[in-house]
Enzyme design. Structure first.
Site, mmCIF file in Angstrom:
data_model
loop_
_atom_site.group_PDB
_atom_site.id
_atom_site.type_symbol
_atom_site.label_atom_id
_atom_site.label_comp_id
_atom_site.label_asym_id
_atom_site.label_seq_id
_atom_site.Cartn_x
_atom_site.Cartn_y
_atom_site.Cartn_z
ATOM 1 N N HIS A 1 -1.251 -7.666 2.578
ATOM 2 C CA HIS A 1 -1.002 -8.419 3.959
ATOM 3 C C HIS A 1 -2.273 -7.966 4.830
ATOM 4 O O HIS A 1 -2.515 -8.261 5.812
ATOM 5 C CB HIS A 1 0.284 -8.081 4.710
ATOM 6 C CG HIS A 1 0.337 -6.619 4.721
ATOM 7 N ND1 HIS A 1 0.205 -6.282 6.413
ATOM 8 C CD2 HIS A 1 0.929 -5.564 4.183
ATOM 9 C CE1 HIS A 1 0.533 -4.774 6.477
ATOM 10 N NE2 HIS A 1 0.930 -4.456 5.275
ATOM 11 N N GLY B 1 0.770 -1.266 0.080
ATOM 12 C CA GLY B 1 -0.003 0.045 -0.051
ATOM 13 C C GLY B 1 0.992 1.350 0.022
ATOM 14 O O GLY B 1 0.540 2.048 -0.806
ATOM 15 N N ASN C 1 -7.862 3.901 8.960
ATOM 16 C CA ASN C 1 -7.320 2.304 9.573
ATOM 17 C C ASN C 1 -7.543 2.132 11.253
ATOM 18 O O ASN C 1 -7.398 1.669 11.640
ATOM 19 C CB ASN C 1 -5.758 2.496 9.273
ATOM 20 C CG ASN C 1 -5.302 3.864 9.286
ATOM 21 O OD1 ASN C 1 -5.502 4.689 8.730
ATOM 22 N ND2 ASN C 1 -3.985 3.810 9.973
ATOM 23 N N SER D 1 -3.462 -3.251 -0.658
ATOM 24 C CA SER D 1 -2.304 -4.189 0.286
ATOM 25 C C SER D 1 -2.747 -5.695 0.405
ATOM 26 O O SER D 1 -3.778 -5.687 0.928
ATOM 27 C CB SER D 1 -1.758 -3.268 1.352
ATOM 28 O OG SER D 1 -0.909 -4.123 2.011
ATOM 29 N N CYS E 1 2.221 0.999 12.341
ATOM 30 C CA CYS E 1 3.439 1.842 12.020
ATOM 31 C C CYS E 1 4.105 2.808 12.750
ATOM 32 O O CYS E 1 5.058 3.398 12.978
ATOM 33 C CB CYS E 1 3.567 2.283 10.468
ATOM 34 S SG CYS E 1 1.973 3.308 10.395
ATOM 35 N N GLN F 1 -7.475 -0.375 3.550
ATOM 36 C CA GLN F 1 -8.507 -0.923 4.606
ATOM 37 C C GLN F 1 -9.725 -1.620 4.205
ATOM 38 O O GLN F 1 -10.584 -2.176 4.870
ATOM 39 C CB GLN F 1 -8.448 0.097 5.752
ATOM 40 C CG GLN F 1 -7.198 0.354 6.729
ATOM 41 C CD GLN F 1 -6.901 -0.956 7.423
ATOM 42 O OE1 GLN F 1 -7.484 -1.777 7.521
ATOM 43 N NE2 GLN F 1 -5.625 -0.893 7.782
HETATM 44 C C1 LIG Z 1 -4.929 3.167 5.219
HETATM 45 C C2 LIG Z 1 -3.804 2.506 4.968
HETATM 46 N N1 LIG Z 1 -2.839 2.896 3.911
HETATM 47 C C3 LIG Z 1 -1.659 2.522 3.646
HETATM 48 C C4 LIG Z 1 -1.022 1.520 4.392
HETATM 49 C C5 LIG Z 1 0.287 1.046 4.438
HETATM 50 O O1 LIG Z 1 0.169 -0.197 3.602
HETATM 51 P P1 LIG Z 1 1.533 -1.325 3.407
HETATM 52 O O2 LIG Z 1 1.559 -1.740 4.662
HETATM 53 O O3 LIG Z 1 1.158 -2.294 2.779
HETATM 54 O O4 LIG Z 1 2.565 -0.494 2.868
HETATM 55 C C6 LIG Z 1 -1.728 1.021 5.760
HETATM 56 C C7 LIG Z 1 -1.190 0.104 6.580
HETATM 57 O O5 LIG Z 1 -1.368 0.057 7.631
HETATM 58 C C8 LIG Z 1 -3.094 1.754 5.861
HETATM 59 O O6 LIG Z 1 -3.764 0.985 6.887
#
Ligand SMILES: Cc1ncc(COP(=O)(O)O)c(C=O)c1O
Length: 422
Positions: free
Chosen positions: A229, A96, A179, A227, A352, A207
């Site tokens: 995962h 993502g 998220n 994404s 993160c 999400q």
């Molecule tokens: C809303 C949102 N965008 C982007 C991402 C990033 O995705 P990735 O972990 O695949 O880089 C996340 C991951 O938590 C997310 O929740």
């Protein structure tokens, strides 16, 4: 407690072994953090071994290339069907964050090269860091970033968004669902308004996958990020939906993979896993209903059994699996660690940023006080979550919250006594 709701789907091999905590007590771990990442679907394990045997480079013309090439083709077909796109409108990425980076940087680089007057980028105040930080970077290169505020409930200020739109708007980038709170934004309406002024629309739909039915055409967006995962497949694969005709720039230059839109030998295994899970798109609606009932029941039980709890975000317009709570008088990190010791995995915000002592920027943008944001907990259910897990979680949460509040009361009393003595 939770009768008459659909059955959970077994997506993972449930840990058959009990774990033992530091007090020597056995417990079965319960995972309630699916918005951070989801467990790997059990059915993917044997398939992964088969895919690993087809280790050739999909760009090779000889027989070793043909196996992985057909795996990629199949994955692209299934994934594009899941999101309502044409297979050629899918560019596989590493996840993502990369998809978000490519969407925004691509628009900026393309328009800058053309000497376009369109330099304004509209984003919501609660975007993921992969959008926020990319826009900070592009602001340093001349992009004008306009941030649209959200209400205390997390609702986007649509009047402000509309007032920002104009001939200088290059792109509107708004997530499908947040998220942390699970709040869903009105992406269709936003697309219509943005297109009226000739701007592009990007949607971070990371999400959404597996939680709500996805249809990029009816959303009307130009670009959308996904994404793997977050959808029971492997880390290391994601996708960017690119509307036919959109002038996408590559971020990674090199070979001609993904039709020159993303160079680099593909992560065939992770892409195959994502494509395989996309075959289960028909189950999303059923799981939506099941998880919403399970989540609503969980919130009902928590609110009735534990005092001083509030739900962040609106009642409806939320992802079916997500619950963001404020628990008065309890520190979220301490609560998380105590629940972890009891075998329950939850989070205080985005994965993160965990380990970061600062309160969640999303909750702060919603106007929560620092204290409220630091007393928040995010629970996110998944296809494998069960009634029993939720019931045992509510019991554990009640016990831990009561314990922490008691400790706090006693230490406050002690402090007062000490002050009085002085
Ligand atoms: C809303 C949102 N965008 C982007 C991402 C990033 O995705 P990735 O972990 O695949 O880089 C996340 C991951 O938590 C997310 O929740």
């Amino acid at each position: 407690m939770l009768r008459n709701i659909l059955r959970p789907i077994s997506v993972r091999v449930k840990e058959s072994q009990l774990m033992t905590n530091f007090q020597g007590r056995s417990f079965k771990p319960v995972y309630l953090d699916h918005n951070a990442t989801s467990p790997l679907a059990a059915e993917l394990r044997p398939l992964a071994l088969e895919w690993l045997d087809r280790w050739g480079n999909p760009s090779s013309i000889h027989q070793w290339g043909r196996g992985p090439k057909s795996i990629m083709r199949e994955a692209r077909n299934h994934f594009s069907q899941m999101i309502g796109a044409h297979p050629l409108e899918v560019v596989f990425t590493s996840g993502g964050s990369e998809a978000n980076n490519q969407a925004l940087k691509s628009a900026f680089f393309h328009l800058s090269r053309q000497g376009s007057e369109r330099r304004q980028y509209l984003i919501s105040a609660v975007e993921h860091p992969s959008v926020m930080k990319t826009m900070e970077f592009l602001a340093g290169l001349g992009a004008e970033v306009l941030t649209v505020p959200v209400s205390r409930q997390g609702l986007l200020d649509l009047d402000t968004l509309r007032s920002y739109l104009g001939p200088k708007t290059a792109m509107v980038s708004v997530m499908y669902a947040n998220n942390e709170t699970g709040h869903i934004f009105p992406i269709k309406k936003i697309s219509e308004w943005a297109h009226e002024v000739g701007a592009w629309v990007h949607c971070d739909a990371v999400q959404a996958l597996g939680k709500v039915p996805v249809d990029v055409k009816s959303w009307g967006v130009d670009l959308a990020s996904f994404s793997g995962h977050k959808f029971y497949s492997l880390k290391g694969a994601g996708a960017l939906y690119v509307r036919k005709g959109f002038p996408l720039e590559s971020l990674i230059h090199g070979g001609g993979q993904e039709r020159g839109r993303r160079a680099g030998t593909e992560n065939v295994l992770a892409i195959a896993a994502l494509g395989h899970m996309a075959r289960r798109r028909d189950q999303v609606q059923d799981q939506f209903l099941r998880l919403r009932a399970l989540r609503d029941q969980m919130e009902k039980e928590i609110l009735s059994q534990i005092s001083g709890v509030r739900v962040n975000g609106p009642d409806n317009l939320r992802l079916p699996n997500t619950s963001s709570l404020i628990l008065d008088g309890v520190d979220g990190e301490t609560l998380l660690m105590n629940l972890d010791l009891e075998g329950f995995a939850v989070s205080t915000g985005a994965a993160c940023s965990s380990g970061n002592p600062e309160p969640s920027p999303v909750l702060m943008a919603m106007g929560l006080t620092r204290e409220e944001a630091q007393s928040s907990l995010r629970l996110s259910l998944g296809w494998d979550s069960t009634e029993e897990e939720v019931e045992s979680f509510v019991r554990a949460l009640k016990a831990v919250v009561e314990r922490l509040r008691k400790i706090k009361r006693e230490s406050t009393k002690l402090e007062q006594k000490q002050k009085e003595r002085l």
